[in-house]
Design a protein around this motif. Structure first.
Motif, PDB file in Angstrom:
ATOM      1  N   TYR A 190      48.780  45.692  36.530  1.00 25.52           N
ATOM      2  CA  TYR A 190      48.028  46.544  37.067  1.00 25.52           C
ATOM      3  C   TYR A 190      47.144  45.822  38.330  1.00 25.52           C
ATOM      4  O   TYR A 190      47.173  45.908  39.621  1.00 25.52           O
ATOM      5  N   PRO A 191      46.585  44.551  37.955  1.00 23.34           N
ATOM      6  CA  PRO A 191      45.788  43.580  39.002  1.00 23.34           C
ATOM      7  C   PRO A 191      46.902  43.350  40.107  1.00 23.34           C
ATOM      8  O   PRO A 191      46.268  43.003  41.088  1.00 23.34           O
ATOM      9  N   MET A 192      48.202  42.996  39.634  1.00 23.24           N
ATOM     10  CA  MET A 192      48.975  42.448  40.755  1.00 23.24           C
ATOM     11  C   MET A 192      49.239  43.696  41.822  1.00 23.24           C
ATOM     12  O   MET A 192      49.283  43.170  43.108  1.00 23.24           O
ATOM     13  N   PHE A 193      49.790  44.560  41.310  1.00 20.31           N
ATOM     14  CA  PHE A 193      50.209  45.809  42.163  1.00 20.31           C
ATOM     15  C   PHE A 193      49.269  46.691  42.590  1.00 20.31           C
ATOM     16  O   PHE A 193      49.909  47.610  43.136  1.00 20.31           O
ATOM     17  N   ASN A 194      48.010  46.793  42.382  1.00 20.01           N
ATOM     18  CA  ASN A 194      47.141  47.766  42.893  1.00 20.01           C
ATOM     19  C   ASN A 194      45.944  47.289  43.582  1.00 20.01           C
ATOM     20  O   ASN A 194      44.990  48.013  43.865  1.00 20.01           O
ATOM     21  N   LEU A 217      39.507  40.466  38.447  1.00 18.95           N
ATOM     22  CA  LEU A 217      40.013  41.460  37.436  1.00 18.95           C
ATOM     23  C   LEU A 217      39.327  42.529  37.109  1.00 18.95           C
ATOM     24  O   LEU A 217      37.952  42.473  37.204  1.00 18.95           O
ATOM     25  N   PRO A 218      39.928  43.459  36.118  1.00 14.54           N
ATOM     26  CA  PRO A 218      39.220  44.723  35.988  1.00 14.54           C
ATOM     27  C   PRO A 218      37.967  44.404  34.961  1.00 14.54           C
ATOM     28  O   PRO A 218      36.820  45.071  34.841  1.00 14.54           O
ATOM     29  N   ASP A 219      38.001  43.425  34.165  1.00 18.16           N
ATOM     30  CA  ASP A 219      36.996  42.901  33.224  1.00 18.16           C
ATOM     31  C   ASP A 219      35.973  42.215  33.979  1.00 18.16           C
ATOM     32  O   ASP A 219      35.148  41.500  33.333  1.00 18.16           O
ATOM     33  N   GLY A 220      36.062  41.914  35.275  1.00 19.32           N
ATOM     34  CA  GLY A 220      35.058  41.023  36.123  1.00 19.32           C
ATOM     35  C   GLY A 220      35.410  39.524  36.341  1.00 19.32           C
ATOM     36  O   GLY A 220      34.698  38.771  37.146  1.00 19.32           O
ATOM     37  N   ARG A 221      36.405  39.034  35.681  1.00 15.92           N
ATOM     38  CA  ARG A 221      36.750  37.468  35.768  1.00 15.92           C
ATOM     39  C   ARG A 221      37.381  37.497  37.008  1.00 15.92           C
ATOM     40  O   ARG A 221      37.985  38.295  37.616  1.00 15.92           O
ATOM     41  N   LEU A 226      42.959  40.469  51.122  1.00 12.75           N
ATOM     42  CA  LEU A 226      42.674  41.664  50.255  1.00 12.75           C
ATOM     43  C   LEU A 226      41.421  42.309  50.845  1.00 12.75           C
ATOM     44  O   LEU A 226      40.480  41.671  51.394  1.00 12.75           O
ATOM     45  N   ARG A 227      41.382  43.791  51.040  1.00 13.23           N
ATOM     46  CA  ARG A 227      40.367  44.503  51.438  1.00 13.23           C
ATOM     47  C   ARG A 227      39.642  45.372  50.507  1.00 13.23           C
ATOM     48  O   ARG A 227      38.555  45.388  50.419  1.00 13.23           O
ATOM     49  N   GLU A 228      40.219  45.570  49.714  1.00 11.47           N
ATOM     50  CA  GLU A 228      40.008  46.272  48.357  1.00 11.47           C
ATOM     51  C   GLU A 228      40.477  45.463  47.083  1.00 11.47           C
ATOM     52  O   GLU A 228      41.532  45.341  46.930  1.00 11.47           O
ATOM     53  N   GLN A 229      39.533  45.254  46.141  1.00 12.54           N
ATOM     54  CA  GLN A 229      40.156  44.818  44.960  1.00 12.54           C
ATOM     55  C   GLN A 229      40.816  45.957  43.966  1.00 12.54           C
ATOM     56  O   GLN A 229      40.519  47.166  44.380  1.00 12.54           O
ATOM     57  N   PRO A 230      41.574  45.462  42.911  1.00 11.06           N
ATOM     58  CA  PRO A 230      42.107  46.505  42.265  1.00 11.06           C
ATOM     59  C   PRO A 230      41.069  47.413  41.586  1.00 11.06           C
ATOM     60  O   PRO A 230      40.070  47.066  41.082  1.00 11.06           O
ATOM     61  N   PRO A 231      41.179  48.734  41.883  1.00 11.94           N
ATOM     62  CA  PRO A 231      40.106  49.720  41.878  1.00 11.94           C
ATOM     63  C   PRO A 231      39.712  50.085  40.286  1.00 11.94           C
ATOM     64  O   PRO A 231      40.724  50.189  39.422  1.00 11.94           O
ATOM     65  N   ALA A 232      38.572  50.303  39.868  1.00 10.08           N
ATOM     66  CA  ALA A 232      38.308  51.004  38.656  1.00 10.08           C
ATOM     67  C   ALA A 232      38.499  52.338  38.547  1.00 10.08           C
ATOM     68  O   ALA A 232      38.827  52.796  39.592  1.00 10.08           O
TER      69      ALA A 232
END
Length: 406
Positions: A71-75, A349-353, A371-377
């Motif tokens: 998820y964090p790599m491809f989104n 990362l989704p957990d904030g790290r 990156l313009r957008e972090q992997p979204p919640a």
């Protein structure tokens, strides 16, 4: 809203008007790796990619083990819209988005999109300019009904045979078909966009895991066509080069060394004091050295074994000879070249790290695509996207209460 209007209306935060696909809108119904890779590439190139997720979210958000990085790599560089597509009001929202979109991307089983009312024919009737890209296990044909995974097609497509030792097929150490299949999906989209400039219409695009895998092993298929002999698995292959091996040296360290031309052989022998080998007529050419590998490589292993890997690397680098340390993936987070050249971007990362993530392996006008957008919640952009479609806060609150939106 047209592509040109969206480009003008991009928010200042994350503005991408100087990127090639700025203003392009992609609606993504994908999961796992293949489809998300396509969207990631388009997003990195500047497109607005809207990831439509079920209320429970993309399953890769929760994977463990080798899937934990999916998820964090491809989104990255995507927006998340979480809704119930099976609810009429959820479908209505998606159709409103698609009416003004440029690309629709999906990687579900054949027939799934049609059952949802999102098949190619239905969406083309809604938006004739829409490019419809599908990421499948197989292109249409006898196998298309099968369920495919990267490892499945590696086994049936010859890649696992070529990677492992005889009798021990082994998958490659990355999701090579998923990732490369997504890249081909993105290439197909770019080609269709170019053709749309001429025709004014979109078209269907398909990429597939199995056909991608066949493309990867095509060199070995052609080796058989040329020589009449089946290609041996890579660990047992007859190397095209005299020296092209991993050497174990002082303290058990390992290093890959390559000497692939007669000029490099002369440099190698001089640098390591191997005058007797340089003068040996049995080793005069690369092909001679290939034929002599059964005794040459053990002799070189013995001569190099007492030396530290760092010392050997320094000599190879000074002489312009190919070499490589044997690196684990996690060590690349601190790779000096990647850090110096901007090849790793800060990512949350989704957990904030905080961590770093590799960018696309290319530059445009001397610049890496960041990156313009972090992997979204999950559902992070519900309000923003629905407000753009004309929904009021009251409407959005009601949709949440009805279970349409996350």
């Amino acid at each position: 809203m047209t592509q040109e209007q969206r480009q003008q209306d991009l928010p200042l935060a994350g503005k991408s008007t100087d990127l090639p696909l700025a203003g392009l809108r992609v609606i993504e119904f994908t999961h796992m790796v293949m489809g998300p890779t396509c969207g990631m590439v388009l997003g990195d190139l500047g497109a607005e990619v809207i990831k439509v997720e079920p209320l429970t979210g993309d399953n890769t958000r929760k994977l463990l083990g080798s899937g934990a990085g999916f998820y964090p790599m491809f989104n990255r560089n995507k927006l998340s819209l979480a809704l119930d597509i099976k609810h009429p009001k959820g479908l209505e929202i998606v159709l409103k988005l698609l009416a003004g979109a440029d690309v629709f991307s999906e990687n579900f089983k054949s027939g799934a999109m049609e059952r949802l009312g999102l098949g190619h024919d239905a969406l083309t009737a809604l938006n004739p300019r829409l490019i419809y890209v599908s990421h499948k296990g197989f292109l249409p044909g006898p196998y298309e009904h099968r369920t495919a995974l990267d490892e499945v097609v590696q086994m049936m497509g010859g890649l696992a045979y070529m990677t492992g030792r005889p009798g021990d097929p082994l998958r490659a150490g990355s999701s090579v078909n998923d990732i490369m299949g997504g890249l081909f999906g993105a290439i197909g989209v770019l080609a269709a966009l170019q053709q749309r400039h001429v025709t004014g219409r979109g078209q269907p695009v398909q990429s597939a895991l199995f056909e991608n895998n066949v493309f990867l092993v095509a060199q070995h298929m052609m080796q058989f066509a040329v020589t009449g002999k089946p290609a041996a698995p890579m660990p047992e292959r007859i190397s095209a080069w005299g020296i092209y091996d991993v050497f174990t040296v002082r303290d058990g360290e390992q290093i890959f060394l390559a000497v692939v031309s007669d000029t490099q052989w002369a440099l190698f022998c001089e640098a390591f004091g191997l005058a007797e080998l340089r003068a040996d007529a049995r080793l005069a050419s690369n092909n001679d050295r290939v034929r002599a590998r059964d005794w040459l490589i053990p002799a070189l292993r013995e001569r190099l074994a007492p030396r530290p890997a760092a010392e050997i690397a320094a000599v190879f680098e000074a002489q312009g000879l190919p070499f490589a340390p044997i690196t684990r993936p996690e060590q690349l987070m601190e790779d000096p070249h990647l850090l110096a050249t901007g090849g790793l971007a800060p990512l949350t990362l989704p957990d904030g790290r905080e961590t770093r993530v590799p960018l696309l392996p290319l530059s445009l006008d001397g610049r890496r695509l960041g990156l313009r957008e972090q992997p979204p919640a999950l559902g992070q952009h519900n309000h923003r996207l629905l407000a753009e479609l004309g929904y009021s806060e009251t409407d959005i609150t009601a949709l949440i209460a009805e279970g349409v939106l996350a």
